[in-house]
Enzyme design. Sequence first.
Site, mmCIF file in Angstrom:
data_model
loop_
_atom_site.group_PDB
_atom_site.id
_atom_site.type_symbol
_atom_site.label_atom_id
_atom_site.label_comp_id
_atom_site.label_asym_id
_atom_site.label_seq_id
_atom_site.Cartn_x
_atom_site.Cartn_y
_atom_site.Cartn_z
ATOM 1 N N SER A 142 0.844 -1.201 0.000
ATOM 2 C CA SER A 142 0.000 0.000 0.000
ATOM 3 C C SER A 142 0.878 1.250 0.000
ATOM 4 O O SER A 142 2.064 1.185 0.327
ATOM 5 C CB SER A 142 -0.869 -0.020 1.266
ATOM 6 O OG SER A 142 -1.366 1.274 1.560
ATOM 7 N N TYR A 155 -3.350 -0.138 10.031
ATOM 8 C CA TYR A 155 -3.206 -0.531 8.617
ATOM 9 C C TYR A 155 -1.800 -0.178 8.118
ATOM 10 O O TYR A 155 -1.132 -0.994 7.478
ATOM 11 C CB TYR A 155 -4.270 0.207 7.804
ATOM 12 C CG TYR A 155 -4.336 -0.114 6.348
ATOM 13 C CD1 TYR A 155 -3.728 0.713 5.405
ATOM 14 C CD2 TYR A 155 -5.021 -1.229 5.890
ATOM 15 C CE1 TYR A 155 -3.808 0.438 4.053
ATOM 16 C CE2 TYR A 155 -5.111 -1.518 4.539
ATOM 17 C CZ TYR A 155 -4.499 -0.672 3.627
ATOM 18 O OH TYR A 155 -4.579 -0.939 2.275
HETATM 19 P P1 NAP Z 1 -10.996 -5.240 0.240
HETATM 20 O O1 NAP Z 1 -12.318 -4.982 0.767
HETATM 21 O O2 NAP Z 1 -9.849 -4.913 1.113
HETATM 22 O O3 NAP Z 1 -10.940 -6.812 -0.216
HETATM 23 C C1 NAP Z 1 -10.267 -7.681 0.525
HETATM 24 C C2 NAP Z 1 -10.897 -9.039 0.370
HETATM 25 O O4 NAP Z 1 -10.298 -9.875 1.365
HETATM 26 C C3 NAP Z 1 -12.407 -9.051 0.647
HETATM 27 O O5 NAP Z 1 -13.054 -10.007 -0.152
HETATM 28 C C4 NAP Z 1 -12.438 -9.446 2.092
HETATM 29 O O6 NAP Z 1 -13.641 -10.024 2.523
HETATM 30 C C5 NAP Z 1 -11.326 -10.471 2.130
HETATM 31 N N1 NAP Z 1 -10.890 -10.751 3.495
HETATM 32 C C6 NAP Z 1 -10.904 -9.926 4.556
HETATM 33 N N2 NAP Z 1 -10.445 -10.560 5.648
HETATM 34 C C7 NAP Z 1 -10.125 -11.823 5.255
HETATM 35 C C8 NAP Z 1 -9.609 -12.968 5.928
HETATM 36 N N3 NAP Z 1 -9.328 -12.949 7.231
HETATM 37 N N4 NAP Z 1 -9.414 -14.109 5.217
HETATM 38 C C9 NAP Z 1 -9.729 -14.153 3.894
HETATM 39 N N5 NAP Z 1 -10.226 -13.101 3.185
HETATM 40 C C10 NAP Z 1 -10.412 -11.956 3.876
HETATM 41 O O7 NAP Z 1 -10.830 -4.539 -1.121
HETATM 42 P P2 NAP Z 1 -9.632 -4.106 -2.038
HETATM 43 O O8 NAP Z 1 -9.640 -2.638 -2.053
HETATM 44 O O9 NAP Z 1 -9.807 -4.924 -3.263
HETATM 45 O O10 NAP Z 1 -8.243 -4.509 -1.313
HETATM 46 C C11 NAP Z 1 -7.537 -5.655 -1.672
HETATM 47 C C12 NAP Z 1 -6.143 -5.506 -1.094
HETATM 48 O O11 NAP Z 1 -5.526 -4.334 -1.626
HETATM 49 C C13 NAP Z 1 -6.123 -5.331 0.425
HETATM 50 O O12 NAP Z 1 -4.986 -5.970 0.968
HETATM 51 C C14 NAP Z 1 -5.959 -3.816 0.588
HETATM 52 O O13 NAP Z 1 -5.356 -3.483 1.823
HETATM 53 C C15 NAP Z 1 -5.054 -3.511 -0.557
HETATM 54 N N6 NAP Z 1 -5.049 -2.131 -1.031
HETATM 55 C C16 NAP Z 1 -6.209 -1.527 -1.410
HETATM 56 C C17 NAP Z 1 -6.129 -0.221 -1.927
HETATM 57 C C18 NAP Z 1 -7.344 0.537 -2.365
HETATM 58 O O14 NAP Z 1 -7.222 1.755 -2.565
HETATM 59 N N7 NAP Z 1 -8.493 -0.113 -2.540
HETATM 60 C C19 NAP Z 1 -4.903 0.405 -2.056
HETATM 61 C C20 NAP Z 1 -3.748 -0.263 -1.617
HETATM 62 C C21 NAP Z 1 -3.840 -1.533 -1.128
HETATM 63 P P3 NAP Z 1 -14.706 -9.038 3.204
HETATM 64 O O15 NAP Z 1 -15.477 -8.448 2.060
HETATM 65 O O16 NAP Z 1 -15.551 -9.904 4.096
HETATM 66 O O17 NAP Z 1 -13.937 -7.988 3.989
HETATM 67 C C1 GCO Z 2 -7.013 5.184 3.392
HETATM 68 C C2 GCO Z 2 -7.113 4.227 2.223
HETATM 69 C C3 GCO Z 2 -5.754 3.736 1.838
HETATM 70 C C4 GCO Z 2 -5.884 2.782 0.680
HETATM 71 C C5 GCO Z 2 -4.572 2.287 0.226
HETATM 72 C C6 GCO Z 2 -3.677 3.352 -0.278
HETATM 73 O O1 GCO Z 2 -7.895 5.129 4.259
HETATM 74 O O2 GCO Z 2 -6.048 5.962 3.391
HETATM 75 O O3 GCO Z 2 -7.967 3.134 2.543
HETATM 76 O O4 GCO Z 2 -5.140 3.110 2.922
HETATM 77 O O5 GCO Z 2 -6.647 1.669 1.040
HETATM 78 O O6 GCO Z 2 -3.957 1.462 1.145
HETATM 79 O O7 GCO Z 2 -2.566 2.734 -0.886
#
Ligand code: NAP
Ligand code: GCO
Length: 261
Positions: A142, A155
Site C-alpha cells: 500500500s 493498517y
Molecule cells: P478489500 O475490501 O480490502 O478486499 C479484501 C478481500 O479480502 C475481501 O473479499 C475481504 O472479505 C477479504 N478478506 C478480509 N479478511 C479476510 C480474511 N481474514 N481471510 C480471507 N479473506 C479476507 O478490497 P480491495 O480494495 O480490493 O483490497 C484488496 C487488497 O488491496 C487489500 O490488501 C488492501 O489493503 C489492498 N489495497 C487496497 C487499496 C485501495 O485503494 N483499494 C490500495 C492499496 C492496497 P470481506 O469483504 O468480508 O472484507
Molecule cells: C485510506 C485508504 C488507503 C488505501 C490504500 C492506499 O484510508 O487511506 O484506505 O489506505 O486503502 O492502502 O494505498
Amino acid sequence: MFSLKGKIALITGASYGIGYAIAKGYARAGATVVFNDINRELVDKGLESYRADGIDARGYVCDVTDEKAVYELVATIEREVGVIDILVNNAGIIKRISMCEMSAEDFRRVIDVDLIGPFIMSKAVIPSMIKRGHGKIINICSMMSELGRETVSAYAAAKGGLKMLTRNICSEYGQYNIQCNGIGPGYIATPQTAPLREIQPDGSRHPFDRFIISKTPAARWGTPEDLIGPAVFLASDASNFVNGHILYVDGGILAYIGKQP
Ligand code: NAP
Ligand code: GCO
C-alpha cells in the site's frame, strides 16, 4: 515470457476488488485461478462473477489468519488442483479509527489479517515451491507501506510490516528460485475506499476524493484493472531476477508534492 500458461495461482480474498481483477488478468495470461475468501457467501458471489467472465476458477472458504485452516486449504488445493506456483496475498481489512480511540483488539485484528495472514499463507506454500524449484509470492502492500495518515495507524503498521516481510522472504528463499515482491497500489476505486469517495449531501465530491486527485499526477483514482499488468509481470518469468521489490502502482503519488491549492 509474460505467459502464465500451465501455472496455478492462488489469490487470497479475491471474490471482488483488486484480487478479482488480478485473478482475471492471470486467467487471461493462461493461469489456473484458485481463490479463497472469508465466507461461503463471498466465495459463491466470486464464483458467479468468474463464471460470468468465462473463467473456470476454483473457490474455497478460508480465513487467512487461521493457521490450521490455511494448511488444510493448501493441502486441498494441491490434491484437487495441483501445486501452487503463484501466491498473491491480497486479503486485507482496514479500520479507520484515530489511534488513541482504537482498541488493542481492533489494532491486533488489522495486523492479524494484513500481516500475519500473508506470513501464514506464505509459509504454507513455500515448502512445495522449494520442492518444485520455483515460486512467486506477491504481497499487496500500500501507499501506507511508505506513508502515514490520520486514522490508519494499524493498517500502516501492517502494510509497512508487509513490505519488510516481502524483503525477508526474498532474503531467506531467493536461493530456491522463489521471487517475493510487493505491489503498492495507490488509491484505487473499490468498496474498501468507497467511504472516501462518497458524494456529499450538497452533491459535491468528498473532500478526501478531491485531496487524492490533487496529490496524484494522473489526476484520477486508480482502478483494479490498473494493477493487472504489474501483477502479471511479477507472476511471470519476465521478473525472475526481480526480488524483494515493492512496485508502486500509484499514478505518481509517491513522486509528487501535490498541486498548490
Ligand atoms: P478489500 O475490501 O480490502 O478486499 C479484501 C478481500 O479480502 C475481501 O473479499 C475481504 O472479505 C477479504 N478478506 C478480509 N479478511 C479476510 C480474511 N481474514 N481471510 C480471507 N479473506 C479476507 O478490497 P480491495 O480494495 O480490493 O483490497 C484488496 C487488497 O488491496 C487489500 O490488501 C488492501 O489493503 C489492498 N489495497 C487496497 C487499496 C485501495 O485503494 N483499494 C490500495 C492499496 C492496497 P470481506 O469483504 O468480508 O472484507
Ligand atoms: C485510506 C485508504 C488507503 C488505501 C490504500 C492506499 O484510508 O487511506 O484506505 O489506505 O486503502 O492502502 O494505498
